[in-house]
Design a protein around this motif. Structure first.
Motif, mmCIF file in Angstrom:
data_model
loop_
_atom_site.group_PDB
_atom_site.id
_atom_site.type_symbol
_atom_site.label_atom_id
_atom_site.label_comp_id
_atom_site.label_asym_id
_atom_site.label_seq_id
_atom_site.Cartn_x
_atom_site.Cartn_y
_atom_site.Cartn_z
ATOM 1 N N ALA A 173 0.833 -1.204 0.000
ATOM 2 C CA ALA A 173 0.000 0.000 0.000
ATOM 3 C C ALA A 173 0.868 1.255 0.000
ATOM 4 C CB ALA A 173 -0.929 -0.009 1.207
ATOM 5 N N VAL A 174 1.906 1.251 0.824
ATOM 6 C CA VAL A 174 2.805 2.403 0.878
ATOM 7 C C VAL A 174 3.483 2.608 -0.477
ATOM 8 C CG1 VAL A 174 4.931 3.306 1.913
ATOM 9 C CG2 VAL A 174 3.209 2.204 3.359
ATOM 10 N N PHE A 175 3.956 1.526 -1.086
ATOM 11 C CA PHE A 175 4.621 1.627 -2.384
ATOM 12 C C PHE A 175 3.672 2.194 -3.434
ATOM 13 C CE2 PHE A 175 5.616 0.042 -6.596
ATOM 14 C CZ PHE A 175 6.970 0.320 -6.725
ATOM 15 N N ALA A 176 2.436 1.711 -3.452
ATOM 16 C CA ALA A 176 1.472 2.156 -4.456
ATOM 17 C C ALA A 176 1.202 3.648 -4.340
ATOM 18 C CB ALA A 176 0.176 1.360 -4.325
ATOM 19 N N HIS A 177 1.145 4.152 -3.112
ATOM 20 C CA HIS A 177 0.912 5.583 -2.917
ATOM 21 C C HIS A 177 2.163 6.398 -3.250
ATOM 22 C CE1 HIS A 177 -3.152 5.743 -1.331
ATOM 23 N NE2 HIS A 177 -2.883 4.701 -0.570
ATOM 24 N N GLU A 178 3.312 5.955 -2.751
ATOM 25 C CA GLU A 178 4.532 6.742 -2.934
ATOM 26 C C GLU A 178 4.989 6.772 -4.389
ATOM 27 O OE1 GLU A 178 7.418 5.243 -0.141
ATOM 28 O OE2 GLU A 178 6.775 6.684 1.366
ATOM 29 N N SER A 179 4.691 5.717 -5.123
ATOM 30 C CA SER A 179 5.109 5.664 -6.531
ATOM 31 C C SER A 179 4.134 6.378 -7.453
ATOM 32 C CB SER A 179 5.252 4.199 -6.970
ATOM 33 O OG SER A 179 3.982 3.555 -6.980
ATOM 34 N N GLY A 180 2.970 6.779 -6.908
ATOM 35 C CA GLY A 180 1.988 7.491 -7.733
ATOM 36 C C GLY A 180 0.993 6.602 -8.445
#
Length: 227
Positions: A215-222
């Protein structure tokens, strides 16, 4: 709770407030499936006791003297000593990303129903990740709010995302929106086993530990902003 022959989960309580530790110790003392093996009043003591006592799960406060819960979590996870669930008060959501990046497997509010915290301990001990609903909302809000000012995706993120199929990207975004496998399956009109397969593929390709990191990756990567 019927353990079915399993040993109780060993829990270490970490909080600089004695009253908080005492309260949780009493709650967990009534749980057949849990055993409080120790208490720590700061992060440094938590790191030392985790190594010595080898608990299954550490319930970790964030703001503490000597060493805060974020750095203590990072050290504990780095040594593969135990799973960590961050316990904090509402309004400290700024710590969410730091805690998860440090390796925490869960993030719960101190005022949550005791049964929910007990379930969180078991969930994390079984190798899964868990976020309180309020915390999930904060992650989503932060991701949406940061969209306009987020820097361009870095080459490494782009390389990792390029490994995913279109359906895997779609599933990853839905995971980031706090949907369960069953909810994703219903949304995409596919079987839950198929969703589990896609989630596993995302974690493997992106070298992520669990759904929280995903979830964090999906948000931080856009990715969430692009969906």
């Amino acid at each position: 709770m019927n353990l079915g022959g399993r040993q109780p989960l060993r829990v270490l309580l970490v909080d600089d407030q004695h009253l908080v530790r005492t309260g949780f110790s009493r709650i967990f003392g009534d749980e057949e499936g849990l055993e409080v093996v120790g208490e720590a009043e700061n992060g440094e003591e938590a790191v030392r006791l985790t190594a010595a006592l080898q608990p299954d799960v550490v319930l970790m406060d964030v703001q503490m003297p000597v060493l805060d819960g974020i750095e203590a979590t990072r050290r504990i996870v780095a040594e593969h000593c135990a799973k960590v669930v961050i316990l904090t008060t509402f309004g400290e959501e700024d710590y969410v990303f730091e805690a998860l990046q440090a390796g925490a497997s869960g993030f719960m509010l101190k005022n949550a129903d005791p049964d929910d915290i007990v379930r969180a301990i078991h969930t994390v001990a079984d190798g899964h990740a868990i976020l309180a609903p309020e915390v999930t909302t904060q992650i989503i809000d932060r991701g949406v709010g940061a969209g306009a000012r987020r820097p361009a995706r870095d080459p490494e993120q782009a390389r990792m995302i390029a490994q995913l199929t279109e359906r895997e990207r779609e599933v990853l975004v839905l995971v980031a929106r706090a949907m369960s496998n069953a909810e994703i399956a219903a949304h995409l009109v596919v079987g839950e086993a198929t969703v589990k397969s896609h989630v596993s593929a995302c974690l493997a390709k992106l070298a992520l530990r669990d759904r929280v990191q995903a979830a964090v990756f999906a948000h931080e990567s856009g990715l969430v902003d692009e969906a």
